[in-house]
Design a protein around this motif. Structure first.
Motif: not given
Length: 305
Positions: A46, A48, A50, A52-54, A56, A58, A64, A108, A139, A150
């Motif tokens: 992953d 992404q 940002q 902190d998106y991980y 939320i 993945h 990560k 993303d 997405d 999560t």
């Protein structure tokens, strides 16, 4: 006299067929990933935009990568260059990636950051047949209603062996200055893949805006569908570049602001279309613009805004 006109679509089909890479980073869809996600030696990464998106959401089992901390050489100027061999080995060891791992990367944002990760993996010797990019990223995965997680994933640490292949992929500012400005080699296409407003100096991300003299501009994300984030057809992508004079025979020097969009365009040209002579100036406009002895076109200074 009989004139034979070959349709453009047929020319593109022949070019794509002849140039299709045998040893290539592969673009895979969500169905393929869903079927192969739990296979042994397969690692989902992953990347992404940002960090902190991980937490939320993945893909299940994904590890990560922090785009800024893990994929940049923070000891150099600017601190957005691709990481050193020593730095990237630490990242791969932490992720548990081994030399024979199959790696599927996603993000993303149209594949920009996942492409950066995969290009760096190629630079440091990973078998490109074992590298894959999820088309449409998280997405499109979510649009299709597929399972997410999560839970934080920590795999056993590895001991990755780095093989330094940077010379065949990476450019320095001096390479561009020598070949395009000093020698004026017209055969080499200098391609700026930033958004047009950055190319024209209307949006400034540094001390000055503009572009490297002689560069043409194609925003790399024009090769993606804006809604699904998936890549367009190979024919459409080839046409996008051919309309700007870029074909399979063209030596191409790529740059963007800090190496993300350039990696994304490299993925398109080198692995989707199979064009062989493609290299990246990872310093990009971020580095070039800060070297005030280097020339620029469409120059606008930060204090003029």
């Amino acid at each position: 006299m009989l004139r034979i006109i070959t349709p453009v679509w047929l020319i593109l089909f022949v070019v794509l067929t002849l140039c299709s890479p045998v040893f290539a980073i592969e673009l895979v869809d969500s169905s393929w990933v869903a079927e192969n996600i739990h296979k042994a030696k397969t690692i989902i990464v992953d990347v992404q935009s940002q960090s902190d998106y991980y937490a939320i959401a993945h893909l299940p089992g994904a590890v990560k990568v922090n785009r800024h901390a893990d994929l940049s050489d923070y000891t150099q100027e600017p601190p957005t260059l691709y990481p050193s061999p020593e730095q990237f080995k630490q990242v791969l060891d932490r992720l548990g990636i081994e030399n024979d791992s199959t790696v599927i990367a996603y993000d993303d944002k149209f594949g920009l950051f996942a492409s950066r990760f995969l290009v760096i993996m190629e630079m440091y010797g990973h078998d490109t047949q074992q590298l894959m990019l999820l088309d449409g990223g998280i997405d499109n995965w979510e649009q299709e209603g597929r399972e997410e997680s999560t839970a934080s994933v920590q795999l056993p640490a590895s001991d990755y062996t780095i093989v330094d292949n940077r010379a065949g992929i990476r450019l320095a500012w001096s390479d561009i200055y020598r070949d395009k400005l000093a020698k004026n080699l017209d055969a080499i296409i200098l391609l700026d893949v930033r958004p047009e407003n950055e190319y024209l100096g209307q949006k400034i991300r540094g001390i000055r805006g503009g572009h490297i003299p002689g560069a043409i501009n194609i925003t790399g994300t024009k090769a993606n569908d804006s809604e699904t984030q998936k890549f367009l057809s190979l024919k459409e992508i080839a046409t996008l570049y051919a309309d700007n004079g870029i074909t399979a025979e063209s030596p191409v020097y790529l740059y963007c602001h800090s190496g993300d969009r350039a990696a994304h365009a490299y993925m398109q040209l080198r692995y989707l279309l199979g064009y062989k002579n493609v290299r990246i100036y990872d310093g990009g406009w971020n580095a070039w613009s800060s070297k005030l002895f280097l020339p620029a076109q469409d120059t606008h200074w930060l204090w003029e805004q």
